[in-house]
Structures are given as structure tokens and as C-alpha cells.
Design a protein around this motif. Sequence first.
Motif, PDB file in Angstrom:
ATOM      1  N   THR A  51      32.987  50.022  33.649  1.00 31.06           N
ATOM      2  CA  THR A  51      33.690  50.102  34.930  1.00 31.06           C
ATOM      3  C   THR A  51      35.146  49.686  34.727  1.00 31.06           C
ATOM      4  O   THR A  51      35.431  48.738  33.996  1.00 31.06           O
ATOM      5  CB  THR A  51      33.008  49.164  35.948  1.00 31.06           C
ATOM      6  OG1 THR A  51      31.635  49.540  36.046  1.00 31.06           O
ATOM      7  CG2 THR A  51      33.662  49.251  37.320  1.00 31.06           C
TER       8      THR A  51
ATOM      9  N   SER B  65      26.538  47.902  36.623  1.00 31.89           N
ATOM     10  CA  SER B  65      26.617  49.240  37.242  1.00 31.89           C
ATOM     11  C   SER B  65      25.264  49.935  37.206  1.00 31.89           C
ATOM     12  O   SER B  65      24.923  50.681  38.130  1.00 31.89           O
ATOM     13  CB  SER B  65      27.652  50.094  36.512  1.00 31.89           C
ATOM     14  OG  SER B  65      28.928  49.499  36.597  1.00 31.89           O
TER      15      SER B  65
ATOM     16  N   ASP C 143      30.995  46.475  42.721  1.00 29.22           N
ATOM     17  CA  ASP C 143      30.527  46.399  41.332  1.00 29.22           C
ATOM     18  C   ASP C 143      31.766  46.182  40.460  1.00 29.22           C
ATOM     19  O   ASP C 143      32.535  47.110  40.229  1.00 29.22           O
ATOM     20  CB  ASP C 143      29.815  47.722  41.000  1.00 29.22           C
ATOM     21  CG  ASP C 143      29.536  47.886  39.519  1.00 29.22           C
ATOM     22  OD1 ASP C 143      29.449  46.863  38.807  1.00 29.22           O
ATOM     23  OD2 ASP C 143      29.398  49.052  39.096  1.00 29.22           O
ATOM     24  N   THR C 144      31.959  44.936  39.990  1.00 26.08           N
ATOM     25  CA  THR C 144      33.211  44.617  39.283  1.00 26.08           C
ATOM     26  C   THR C 144      33.113  44.981  37.797  1.00 26.08           C
ATOM     27  O   THR C 144      32.028  45.183  37.257  1.00 26.08           O
ATOM     28  CB  THR C 144      33.578  43.122  39.416  1.00 26.08           C
ATOM     29  OG1 THR C 144      32.617  42.327  38.703  1.00 26.08           O
ATOM     30  CG2 THR C 144      33.624  42.686  40.874  1.00 26.08           C
TER      31      THR C 144
HETATM   32 MG    MG Z   1      30.054  48.488  35.151  1.00 28.41          MG
END
Ligand code: MG
Length: 182
Positions: free
Chosen positions: A38, A20, A61-62
Amino acid sequence: NAKTTQVKLVLLGEAAVGKSSLVMRFVNDDFQENKEPTIGAAFLTQKIALEDKTIKFEIWDTAGQERFHSLAPMYYRNAQAAVVVYDVTKAASLDKAKSWVKELQRQANPNIVIALAGNKVDLVQPAGEGEDESMENGRQVPTEEAKAYSNETGLLFFETSAKKGDGVRDIFKEIAKKIPLE
Ligand code: MG
Ligand code: GTP
């Protein structure tokens, strides 16, 4: 005005390696010291202009936490590009990155462009004058090891610092160059 090509890109890698943070550096040119993990995934976009074309990245963005692993195929299924991230100060995170690369090579689009990013290089204390990289403090993954693996496997390779910004734009620029014009 050059044509704009949309490119779906997915970030994968162990929790807390800085996925991230790399996206935040690329999209907002910003960094947060204590970024929250995240949950699920986040979606962001950013354009990059090359000489002959403009690429608009649609970025997934996993979440790296293991409990979210089963969601990943939804995000890499139609991806044209992937950035697989590890932390240069954490050897186990490279093993995890390699397992993501294997999963992508088995399950993702066969033409997917994959980049490996060794993040957090700002945490490595440089070796002294006349000393080699093995004298660096804090590094657990030698640059040459990750580079050799990337060459064998056909990946783009970068070392990055989301904190300082080093190498971040290069990842996206080199991926953009490798995307064929439609
Ligand atoms: Mg993240
Ligand atoms: P998940 O979402 O849980 O998968 O984590 P992530 O890979 O997205 O990591 P995130 O970007 O949230 O960063 C985790 C922590 O590492 C945060 O506290 C960041 O501030 C820090 N961090 C990220 N990149 C860097 C970097 O390049 N250098 C340093 N020193 N810290 C970083």
C-alpha cells in the motif's frame, strides 16, 4: 430496521503482515497471492449487521513501510477502532505491533477499541498428534504469548488467515459488539 452506526477503523502494522489482505477478505471475500504494498493509505467501507444494530466500518488501511509512518496519526486521530496486525511467522512484527499499540494508547482517542491480529496462521504446520504448539513448524509467535500480552493490555485478540479466511470476520464482529450505541 436497526440503526446504522458509522465507525472509523484504522489498520496498522509492519509492512507485508497482511493488513490489505485482511481488509480484502472482509470487504470482498477475496485474496491475492502477490498483493502490492500500500502507498499512503487505502479507504474502504463494509457493513456488519448484529442483532441490535448495524455497523458501517469506514476503514483506513495504512501503509506499513517505515517511510509512511509519519502519516499514521492522520488516520488514527479520530478512529473509534484499530486493528494492529502482526505475522505469526515473524517475531519482529509483534514488537512492531506493540509499538503501534503504545502509540495509539498515547495519541489516539482514549476510548478506542483495539484488536491485535496474528495473521498468516495458514503458514504454520500443525504439530503432530500428542505434540504441543512448540512443535509447530514456521511459527515464531506462540499463541499464548500474544494472548497474555493482549489480556494485560486490554486488547481483543485473534489469530487469522487472510488467505483462508479464518478469524477475519470475527475481528470486525467483536469490534462491532464493543462499539457503544449512540
Ligand atoms: Mg497494504
Ligand atoms: P503494506 O501495505 O506494505 O503495509 O503490507 P500489508 O500489511 O498490507 O500486506 P499485504 O496484505 O499486501 O500482504 C503482503 C503479502 O502477504 C502478500 O503477498 C499477501 O498475499 C501475503 N499474505 C497476506 N495475508 C496472508 C495470509 O493470511 N496467509 C498467507 N500465506 N499469505 C498472506
